[in-house]
Design a protein around this motif. Structure first.
Motif, PDB file in Angstrom:
ATOM      1  N   ALA A  60      12.943 -40.435 153.755  1.00  0.00           N
ATOM      2  CA  ALA A  60      14.320 -39.568 153.792  1.00  0.00           C
ATOM      3  C   ALA A  60      15.002 -40.024 154.815  1.00  0.00           C
ATOM      4  CB  ALA A  60      14.000 -38.349 154.400  1.00  0.00           C
ATOM      5  N   ARG A 106      14.958 -35.364 159.809  1.00  0.00           N
ATOM      6  CA  ARG A 106      15.849 -35.448 158.588  1.00  0.00           C
ATOM      7  C   ARG A 106      17.380 -35.215 158.994  1.00  0.00           C
ATOM      8  NH1 ARG A 106      15.029 -34.995 153.082  1.00  0.00           N
ATOM      9  NH2 ARG A 106      12.718 -34.208 153.450  1.00  0.00           N
ATOM     10  N   CYS A 165      20.509 -34.302 162.426  1.00  0.00           N
ATOM     11  CA  CYS A 165      19.513 -33.327 162.109  1.00  0.00           C
ATOM     12  C   CYS A 165      20.208 -32.035 162.727  1.00  0.00           C
ATOM     13  CB  CYS A 165      18.295 -33.619 162.998  1.00  0.00           C
ATOM     14  SG  CYS A 165      18.291 -33.636 164.665  1.00  0.00           S
TER      15      CYS A 165
END
Length: 427
Positions: free
Chosen positions: A196, A206, A220
Motif C-alpha cells: 500500500a 497507510r 496518514c
C-alpha cells in the motif's frame, strides 16, 4: 536457536543472525516421542505470582538476547527478507491490510504512533504462523507514557487507553505477498505484490490522504500533512511537476525499497541480531566488535540509564536486574523461548499480576510474555537523558499463547510498561 529454525525446509538457507523461529512452546516437547504439544494450564487457575517456582522461571528458561547492528546492505531490511529491526520504518509483513483508524494513534494525545521495533518470530506448530512478526509502536511523549502506565492498572476497562501498542501479524507459507521458496539474501529478492502507499511524512502508516494542491504526496493523517507543509512542502508543492500522482500509479511505483521519509524525527534504523544468553556471556558480541558505538560510551550510557531505576522499593529486584544486564550491557531486547518464562523486572513495585494481563481480544485465550524491551535502545536512538525525555525501566510484551487466527490481519496484543520514576503508581 530452536528446532523451529527450518522454515523453508533447509535451515542452512536462512539467515543465521536474525531473530528467526525463537519461540518454543515447552521445553518438554523434545522428550515427547509423538511430538505432541504439552497443553498448558490456563493462567487464571494457577497460583498467584508469589509462588517460589514462578520466581525461578526466568532463571531456568532459555533467553535470546537482541543486539543492534547497522544494516549490512540497503536491501537487508526489506519486508521480503522478514527482518527484525528497530527504528526507521516498519517492514510490514502484510503490506496492504494495515492497522487503521484509532489503532495507529496515541489514545491520549491523538498523534500517530512512531515505530519502535519489530521482531520476526515464526512458529512451526501451525501452518498459519509460518511467517509471524510482532510490531511495537509508541508515542514519543513522556507525558503520554506516564498516563499509559497509570491506566494499565485498570483491570478490564471498557476501553483501554494506551500510548504503547503491539500488533501481531502472521501468514502461511503460501500467501499472496511472498514466494514459498526461501529468500536468496543477495539483493535480488522481490515481493510478489506491491504494498500500500505509505505516508510521505512518517513512512509508517497507510497514506490515505493526498495533498490537494500537488497530488504528489500522501499522508496518514492531517497532523502529518500539516507537519510536512510547515517543514518545507509549502514551497515544494508549488514547483512544477510532470503529472499528478494517482493512487494507482503510486501503488505500481512503490516497491519493497525503503521509501524516502520527510520527517527528521524518525529514529535511526538498525537490524536486530540475536545470541543465546548463555553463549553471549562467554563471547564478545559480533555487532559490538563492529564499533556500533565505543565500549566506554555503552558502559557510561547503560550506567546512567540504570542508575535512575533505584528509587527505593525492593533493592533485591534492582540488584538482580543490574547483575543480569551487566553481563551483556549492549542488549536491547530479551526474547523468551518458552511461555513459562517471566520478564526480568528492574523493580519489585510496578510488576503486574496474572490478573493484570488481559486475555486475548480475539480468542479470549491467555497471554504470555514473549519479549521485553530494555531502555538501552534509547541510547542507540540518540534520545537525550533529560527529565522530560522518553524513558522506561522495561516494556514487557505479552502475546496470545495460541497465536490465534481470528478476526483482523494485525491483531493488537498487550504491552506492560514499568517506569523507573513512576513504578510505585497506586492502582
Amino acid at each position: 536457536m530452536s528446532d523451529d529454525g527450518e522454515m523453508y525446509g533447509d535451515s542452512s538457507e536462512m539467515p543465521t543472525q536474525k531473530l528467526n523461529s525463537l519461540r518454543i512452546t515447552d521445553l518438554d516437547d523434545d522428550d515427547d516421542e509423538d511430538g505432541d504439544v504439552v497443553p498448558q494450564a490456563p493462567v487464571d487457575i494457577l497460583e498467584d505470582d508469589d509462588d517460589d517456582e514462578d520466581d525461578d522461571y526466568e532463571d531456568q528458561e532459555p533467553v535470546s538476547l537482541g543486539f543492534l547492528e547497522k544494516p549490512k546492505n540497503s536491501w537487508s531490511v526489506r519486508r521480503e527478507l522478514f527482518p527484525s529491526i528497530a527504528g526507521g520504518t516498519p517492514a510490514w509483513l502484510d503490506p496492504v491490510n494495515f492497522p487503521s483508524g484509532t489503532s495507529c494513534l496515541c489514545d491520549f494525545c491523538g498523534q500517530p504512533l512512531q515505530f519502535l521495533l519489530q521482531v520476526y518470530a515464526p512458529l512451526s506448530q501451525k501452518e498459519s504462523t509460518f511467517h509471524r512478526t510482532l510490531f511495537v509502536f509508541m508515542c514519543t511523549s513522556m507525558s503520554c507514557l506516564l498516563k499509559d502506565q497509570h491506566d494499565q492498572w485498570k483491570r478490564r476497562p471498557e476501553k483501554a487507553s494506551r500510548s504503547v501498542k503491539v500488533f501481531r501479524c502472521q501468514l502461511p507459507r503460501l500467501n499472496s505477498f511472498y514466494s514459498s521458496e526461501p529468500p536468496r539474501n543477495n539483493g535480488s529478492d522481490k515481493p510478489s505484490t506491491a504494498g500500500a502507499v505509505l505516508c510521505s511524512w512518517c513512512g509508517t502508516w497507510r497514506g490515505d490522504k493526498t495533498c490537494g494542491d500537488c497530488r504528489k504526496v500522501r499522508y496518514c493523517s492531517e497532523k502529518h500533512q500539516t507537519a510536512h507543509w510547515r517543514s518545507g512542502h509549502k514551497v515544494e508543492c508549488r514547483q512544477p511537476f510532470l503529472a499528478p500522482v494517482t493512487p494507482e500509479s503510486t501503488s505500481n511505483a512503490v516497491s519493497s525499497d525503503t521509501q524516502k521519509v520527510a520527517s527528521k524525527n524518525i529514529w535511526p534504523q538498525f537490524e536486530i541480531v540475536h545470541e543465546d544468553e548463555s553463549e553471549a556471556e562467554n563471547s564478545e558480541h559480533e555487532g559490538f566488535n563492529k564499533s556500533l558505538v565505543s565500549p566506554s560510551r555503552v558502559d557510561e550510557s547503560v550506567k546512567s540509564l540504570l542508575e535512575t531505576f533505584e528509587v527505593g522499593g525492593d533493592k533485591k529486584s534492582w540488584a538482580t536486574f543490574q547483575e543480569r544486564i551487566s553481563r551483556d550491557p549492549e542488549q536491547v531486547l530479551r526474547y523468551y523461548r518458552s511461555v513459562r518464562s517471566k520478564p526480568l523486572w528492574p523493580l519489585s513495585s510496578g510488576q503486574p499480576s496474572r490478573m493484570d494481563i488481559p486475555r486475548c481480544n480475539y480468542c479470549n485465550g491467555t497471554r504470555a510474555c514473549e519479549f521485553q524491551i530494555l531502555p538501552q535502545l534509547l541510547f542507540y536512538f540518540g534520545v537525550e537523558n533529560n527529565p522530560d525525555s522518553l524513558d522506561w525501566a522495561t516494556i514487557a510484551v505479552y502475546t496470545c499463547e495460541a497465536s490465534c487466527d481470528e478476526s483482523t490481519v494485525y491483531k493488537e496484543e498487550f504491552a506492560w510498561v514499568q517506569l523507573a520514576s513512576q513504578s510505585t503508581t497506586v492502582r
